[in-house]
Design a protein around this motif. Structure first.
Motif, short mmCIF file in Angstrom:
data_model
loop_
_atom_site.label_atom_id
_atom_site.label_comp_id
_atom_site.label_asym_id
_atom_site.label_seq_id
_atom_site.Cartn_x
_atom_site.Cartn_y
_atom_site.Cartn_z
N UNK A 151 -2.03 10.41 -3.80
CA UNK A 151 -2.02 9.71 -4.96
C UNK A 151 -3.11 9.76 -5.88
N UNK A 201 -2.20 7.29 -0.10
CA UNK A 201 -3.13 6.95 -1.16
C UNK A 201 -4.12 8.23 -1.70
N UNK A 225 -10.06 10.45 5.74
CA UNK A 225 -8.82 9.26 5.41
C UNK A 225 -7.56 9.81 5.48
N UNK A 240 0.84 -1.27 -0.02
CA UNK A 240 0.04 0.04 0.15
C UNK A 240 0.98 1.33 -0.17
N UNK A 241 1.94 1.13 0.40
CA UNK A 241 2.82 2.20 0.56
C UNK A 241 3.32 3.00 -0.69
N UNK A 242 3.74 1.97 -1.82
CA UNK A 242 3.99 2.61 -2.99
C UNK A 242 2.63 2.42 -3.83
N UNK A 243 1.39 1.93 -3.42
CA UNK A 243 0.33 1.96 -4.29
C UNK A 243 0.05 3.30 -4.98
N UNK A 244 -0.04 3.32 -6.33
CA UNK A 244 -0.47 4.45 -7.25
C UNK A 244 0.98 4.82 -7.82
N UNK A 245 2.16 4.59 -7.19
CA UNK A 245 3.35 5.04 -8.08
C UNK A 245 3.40 4.78 -9.34
N UNK A 266 0.82 4.34 -11.55
CA UNK A 266 -0.11 5.01 -12.18
C UNK A 266 0.38 6.42 -12.49
N UNK A 314 -3.81 8.64 4.45
CA UNK A 314 -2.74 7.79 4.17
C UNK A 314 -2.40 8.56 2.70
N UNK A 364 -14.29 -0.02 -8.11
CA UNK A 364 -13.18 -0.06 -9.03
C UNK A 364 -13.47 -0.53 -10.66
N UNK A 369 -6.83 7.26 -13.82
CA UNK A 369 -7.64 6.75 -12.99
C UNK A 369 -8.02 5.28 -13.19
N UNK A 417 -4.43 -0.79 -7.59
CA UNK A 417 -4.96 -1.06 -6.48
C UNK A 417 -5.58 -2.52 -6.20
N UNK A 461 -3.82 11.93 -9.48
CA UNK A 461 -4.40 11.19 -10.52
C UNK A 461 -5.56 11.96 -10.88
N UNK A 466 -9.19 1.85 4.31
CA UNK A 466 -8.25 2.62 3.74
C UNK A 466 -8.90 3.42 2.67
N UNK A 467 -10.04 3.24 2.35
CA UNK A 467 -10.83 3.84 1.39
C UNK A 467 -11.00 3.27 -0.14
N UNK A 468 -10.61 1.97 -0.03
CA UNK A 468 -10.70 1.14 -1.31
C UNK A 468 -11.78 0.13 -1.09
N UNK A 475 -4.84 3.04 -11.97
CA UNK A 475 -4.84 3.25 -10.50
C UNK A 475 -5.75 2.26 -10.14
N UNK A 476 -6.74 2.29 -10.63
CA UNK A 476 -7.86 1.26 -9.77
C UNK A 476 -7.32 -0.16 -10.25
N UNK A 510 -14.52 9.93 2.00
CA UNK A 510 -13.62 8.59 2.20
C UNK A 510 -13.35 7.76 1.53
N UNK A 511 -14.20 7.48 0.40
CA UNK A 511 -14.14 6.37 -0.47
C UNK A 511 -13.16 6.70 -1.77
N UNK A 512 -11.86 6.34 -1.84
CA UNK A 512 -11.25 6.81 -2.85
C UNK A 512 -11.70 6.57 -4.23
N UNK A 513 -12.37 5.32 -4.36
CA UNK A 513 -12.73 4.96 -5.63
C UNK A 513 -14.14 5.87 -6.24
N UNK A 525 -12.38 8.96 -7.17
CA UNK A 525 -11.91 9.13 -8.71
C UNK A 525 -12.95 8.98 -9.78
#
Lengths: 323, 123, 116
Positions: free
Chosen positions: B58, B55, B51, A187-192, A194, B53, A283, A216, A223, B62, A276-278, A219-220, B32-35, B38
């Motif tokens: 990022x 992300x 949120x 998760x730390x590098x997630x998105x790099x 993209x 973090x 997606x 976008x 993730x 994007x 974490x918002x995902x 990125x999805x 708070x939902x990144x999707x 996006x």
């Protein structure tokens, strides 16, 4: 800066505009002198003169208990010399009426202050009002020149070269492939990846809208590789003059019911991922909305392949028949 | 709305090295939902979120989000701040919750900058 | 303020069984899409604004004695979620507008977050 009034040719005009832009973009702390030698108010002017001669200073800030209380310049020293009072204390001759600038302000603020006043140097304060550095007209000129060079040499050149990449190469079918390995749970590098892909597309001359939509989608997909795979997977982006093909593939566990996975809100994500918002189950829906074509192929044994295609001709604004 | 004014309204604190006088914010989204962010946020808006973090930064980069406000006094890790400085995305923190942050900015006339979802989410 | 006024002013759709909403008091507002935040931040007799529609929201709303949950952006909870809400006496309302707009309109009506 000494006002230079060069003859303005078209070539020059471009540079001037760029410089003006930079004066707004660059911040004072990026060009100022940070390691400032400051003086105590209680040393003699004679000592200050020695320091100035040794260090080749033409001015220095005066601090007491960490607070900026004045500024001493060569002019002040001359003043003391004239009055034959070189054994006086710095606090007697220093300038206390100071104009200061803030470190996060754009360089143009300092330029305006120099134009308005007659000062050769300005103390720079941080957000707590403490001395952060000193800025001179010379610092600004150097900073702008450096940034201009950097900007030109790096970004402009890269952009120019990149956007002409396809013109310079003659082949039956030219394409550029970018490949990124994505690790499970990273998760730390997630998105790099993209983010790099989006930047590459912009440099290659893609419109901001196309770059954003591809960013976008990918990125999805990135993730998804981080969240849902056994060992992570790969992002492979193929850029051709007329289309961008983005592919995300992994070696498992595969999607049981592809149709269900495409339903808005369907999610197999854990609560941890949701926090974490995902994992809101949007997606794949999101990807489909962003790209022109999407295909999802998955099987329990072989993992998942997701293809996303974006066409680069201007059919969006200008519908025309495709042969 | 200028970012500077926005920060004053929500009594926020700027965490990154930006000058906020000339940054124009055209709208806002609270989520708070990144999707969801996006999918629906329009460029040049501010994201209000609980949120905290990397992300989020990022996602902002994007989706061309202009600035991020972290609510409920959340402070992102230094790596998120570094990333935001690199990507030129101002980060702001406020002790207010998402409810009051949205309310105050809405009342000051900042429009919602989220595209209304299409039929995808309908029954 | 009562729930009837909010439903009327914001033109909300009622997804669960109707009852006398004018008798349901609303004392504060809360907005978040993260369950852990809601658990610690939302107050009893408050309304919770979120775009989440999955069934976890019912347990949280029941546990915290919330007056209602307003689900934004027309996100649609499935039938099981609605049935569970009815069973636990949780009122689910729906709006096509996003969080920011819905909260803004509630704020305009004078509703505020709980003050700690």
């Amino acid at each position: 800066m000494t006002p230079i009034q060069p003859e303005i040719s078209d070539k020059r005009a471009e540079t001037i505009t760029k410089t003006e832009e930079l004066a707004y973009e660059l911040r004072i702390h990026e060009v100022m002198t940070k390691d400032v030698h400051s003086l105590s108010p209680d040393i003699k002017m004679e000592e200050a003169l020695e320091i100035f001669q040794k260090e080749r200073f033409s001015g220095a800030p005066v601090e007491q208990d960490g607070e900026l209380i004045g500024i001493l310049s060569i002019e002040d020293l001359i003043h003391a010399l004239r009055e034959n009072h070189i054994d006086a204390l710095v606090r007697e001759y220093m300038t206390t009426q100071m104009t200061t600038v803030r470190k996060h302000d754009p360089v143009v603020e300092a330029l305006k202050t120099f134009a308005r006043t007659n000062y050769g140097r300005l103390p720079v304060l941080d957000e707590n009002g403490k001395l952060a550095g000193i800025i001179t007209k010379g610092d600004i000129t150097n900073g702008l020149l450096k940034a201009l060079q950097r900007n030109y040499q790096e970004e402009e050149l890269i952009r120019y070269r990149a956007s002409h990449l396809f013109e310079d190469i003659v082949s039956g079918r030219t394409s550029l492939i970018l490949r990124y390995d994505i690790r499970k749970g990273d998760f730390i590098h997630g998105g790099n990846a993209s983010s790099n892909i989006k930047r590459a597309l912009l440099r290659l001359g893609a419109s901001p809208q196309v770059a954003r939509r591809c960013g976008i989608a990918v990125y999805e997909a990135e993730m998804n590789l981080i969240i849902h795979t056994n060992h992570g997977g790969t992002l492979r982006i193929e850029i051709e003059p007329h289309k961008i093909t983005m592919e995300a593939y992994d070696d498992g566990p595969g999607i049981e019911d592809v149709e269900e996975a495409m339903r808005p809100g369907f999610s197999t994500a854990t609560n941890e991922v949701r926090e974490m918002g995902f994992g809101a189950g949007m997606g794949l829906v999101n990807i489909k909305r962003c790209v022109d074509e999407m295909r999802l192929i998955s099987s329990k044994d072989r993992g998942t392949n997701l293809y996303m295609i974006m066409y680069l001709n201007d059919t969006d604004e200008n519908p025309q028949t495709v042969n | 709305m200028k970012l500077k004014k926005l920060i004053e309204l929500i009594e926020g604190n700027l965490l990154t090295d930006h000058s906020t006088d000339n940054i124009e914010i055209k709208g806002a989204m609270g989520a708070d939902l990144m999707s969801d962010v996006l999918t629906s946020i329009k460029p040049e808006s501010v994201l209000l979120t609980g949120l905290c973090n990397p992300q989020v930064v990022r996602t902002a980069q994007i989706a061309d989000i202009r600035a991020i406000v972290f609510v409920r006094g959340k402070n992102p890790a230094q790596e998120a701040i570094n990333l935001a400085n690199e990507e030129n995305i101002p980060l702001i923190t406020t002790t207010l919750g998402l409810f009051d942050t949205c309310g105050i900015l809405f009342q000051e006339g900042l429009p919602s900058f989220e595209t209304q979802t299409e039929d995808d989410c309908a029954p | 303020m009562n729930l009837e006024e909010i439903i009327h002013n914001l033109n909300l759709k009622v997804l669960t069984d109707t009852r006398d909403f004018s008798a349901v008091p609303v004392k504060s507002g809360y907005c978040s899409d993260l369950l852990s935040c809601v658990m610690t931040g939302a107050a009893p007799e408050g309304v919770w604004v979120t775009l989440m529609a999955h069934s976890n929201i019912i347990a949280v709303a029941a546990l915290l004695d919330l007056s209602a949950v307003i689900i934004t952006e027309d996100a649609q909870p499935d039938e099981d979620t609605i049935a569970k809400a009815n069973e636990k006496g949780v009122t689910l309302l729906s709006s096509p507008k996003p969080n920011f707009q819905v909260v803004g309109e509630l704020w305009d009506m004078g509703l505020r977050a709980k003050q700690d």
